[in-house]
Write a protein that holds these residues in place. Sequence first.
Motif, PDB file in Angstrom:
ATOM      1  N   UNK A 118     -12.254  12.171  41.708  1.00 46.73           N
ATOM      2  CA  UNK A 118     -12.489  12.661  40.355  1.00 46.73           C
ATOM      3  C   UNK A 118     -13.684  13.608  40.418  1.00 46.73           C
ATOM      4  N   UNK A 119     -13.532  14.808  39.888  1.00 46.12           N
ATOM      5  CA  UNK A 119     -14.647  15.747  39.862  1.00 46.12           C
ATOM      6  C   UNK A 119     -15.528  15.509  38.649  1.00 46.12           C
ATOM      7  N   UNK A 120     -16.833  15.594  38.836  1.00 46.83           N
ATOM      8  CA  UNK A 120     -17.793  15.571  37.728  1.00 46.83           C
ATOM      9  C   UNK A 120     -18.551  16.884  37.777  1.00 46.83           C
ATOM     10  N   UNK A 158     -16.123   9.897  43.350  1.00 48.09           N
ATOM     11  CA  UNK A 158     -16.638  10.930  42.450  1.00 48.09           C
ATOM     12  C   UNK A 158     -17.203  12.069  43.283  1.00 48.09           C
ATOM     13  N   UNK A 159     -16.728  13.284  43.020  1.00 45.66           N
ATOM     14  CA  UNK A 159     -17.301  14.478  43.642  1.00 45.66           C
ATOM     15  C   UNK A 159     -18.155  15.194  42.601  1.00 45.66           C
ATOM     16  N   UNK A 160     -19.444  15.315  42.881  1.00 48.22           N
ATOM     17  CA  UNK A 160     -20.373  15.936  41.943  1.00 48.22           C
ATOM     18  C   UNK A 160     -20.483  17.427  42.208  1.00 48.22           C
ATOM     19  N   UNK A 161     -20.545  18.184  41.128  1.00 53.06           N
ATOM     20  CA  UNK A 161     -20.778  19.620  41.278  1.00 53.06           C
ATOM     21  C   UNK A 161     -21.714  20.091  40.176  1.00 53.06           C
ATOM     22  N   UNK A 162     -22.856  20.620  40.581  1.00 56.35           N
ATOM     23  CA  UNK A 162     -23.821  21.198  39.651  1.00 56.35           C
ATOM     24  C   UNK A 162     -23.688  22.715  39.684  1.00 56.35           C
ATOM     25  N   UNK A 163     -23.658  23.341  38.513  1.00 56.10           N
ATOM     26  CA  UNK A 163     -23.707  24.803  38.456  1.00 56.10           C
ATOM     27  C   UNK A 163     -24.717  25.203  37.393  1.00 56.10           C
ATOM     28  N   UNK A 164     -25.398  26.309  37.621  1.00 52.79           N
ATOM     29  CA  UNK A 164     -26.411  26.766  36.667  1.00 52.79           C
ATOM     30  C   UNK A 164     -25.800  27.536  35.510  1.00 52.79           C
ATOM     31  N   UNK A 165     -24.510  27.874  35.592  1.00 52.10           N
ATOM     32  CA  UNK A 165     -23.824  28.596  34.519  1.00 52.10           C
ATOM     33  C   UNK A 165     -22.598  27.803  34.086  1.00 52.10           C
TER      34      UNK A 165
END
Length: 351
Positions: free
Chosen positions: A69-71, A104-111
């Motif tokens: 599951x992507x977060x 859980x796959x975490x992904x942070x983006x600044x936009x």
Amino acid sequence: MACSIRDVAKMAGVSVGTVSRVINGFDNIAPERIDAVREAIRVLGYRKNSAAQLLAGRRGGSRLRTGNIGLWMAEMGNEWSSNSIYINYLSGIEEVCARRGCHVLLEHTSAADGIPRCVHDGKVDGLIVKAVNDIPPVLGELARQLPVIGLSMLERDIPIAQVSTDDHRAGEQVCRYLWERGHRRIAFVSMRCHHRMFLARLQGYEEFLRARDAFDPELVQSALPGPNPNLPEKEFPDMSGPLEALLRLPEPPTAVIAANDWMAAGFYEAMEQRKLRVPEDLSVVGFDHLANLFLRPRLTSYETPMRGMGAAAAEWIIDMIEHGDSATGPTFRMVNGEIVVHESVSDGVAG
């Protein structure tokens, strides 16, 4: 050079959300704004990434079974990884995923624009999205290709499943609590009152008082926002301006509602500088119930159920994956919290 949706919004003089709605064909937009967005798109040569092309393999009932599951934490860079808000959401999601055999796959983006890499690379079966301010414009398109759930959004114009809490109801509940404690002059202080969460809390507060002919707009005060509203605050906000404005009123308040605990902590500091005491001089209530490690007296606060919302989103998206479902329009599940009473409120004297 490729332009972004933010460039289009800037040229058109509208918000990123408005550009997103124009791109995705929503019709509840003023015609002049639609024209401005379309002209900016033409001039800049903007081309949105096509989630449909990237995810074409998911059509026709074909679904990847990655077990992931992507977060996607949109507009929430790595600076948020140690923030208590982020940790609470993540804890609820991870607890459910562990129990139901997912990762859980975490992904942070600044936009908030573009497609998250975990989706682009086909590494997830579904996506949970949390954004700070702007709603990612690609969400509607993504939701036609794989299960997507928005976390704490409550956006009725975005055709995706959403898990949220009723901040309007929370604002009304906090105001009712103070009213029942005998307070009649109740203030509301905030930063960035245009933020949908704070605005909903303010609206609940205002409607409760208007129904009792007790609303005074001078009791609503705002502080200046920080330099970057998409970054977690490192220091308490300066709430001295709202405090001074309230103290100058002919009839100052006896209680103050802060739009969240962080602002309540800033209000505590402003009161201390003025040698005012909580709750003897002013009662104070916040939202989120995250500040009591460092506030004395401990703050009475509406406990926003972040962990519960994360868990509800994880349960829902796993069910959607297992049953091959996706939301065909805005669908909501509400997870509401409660007021946790501590020592920051004294009884008022009802007039």
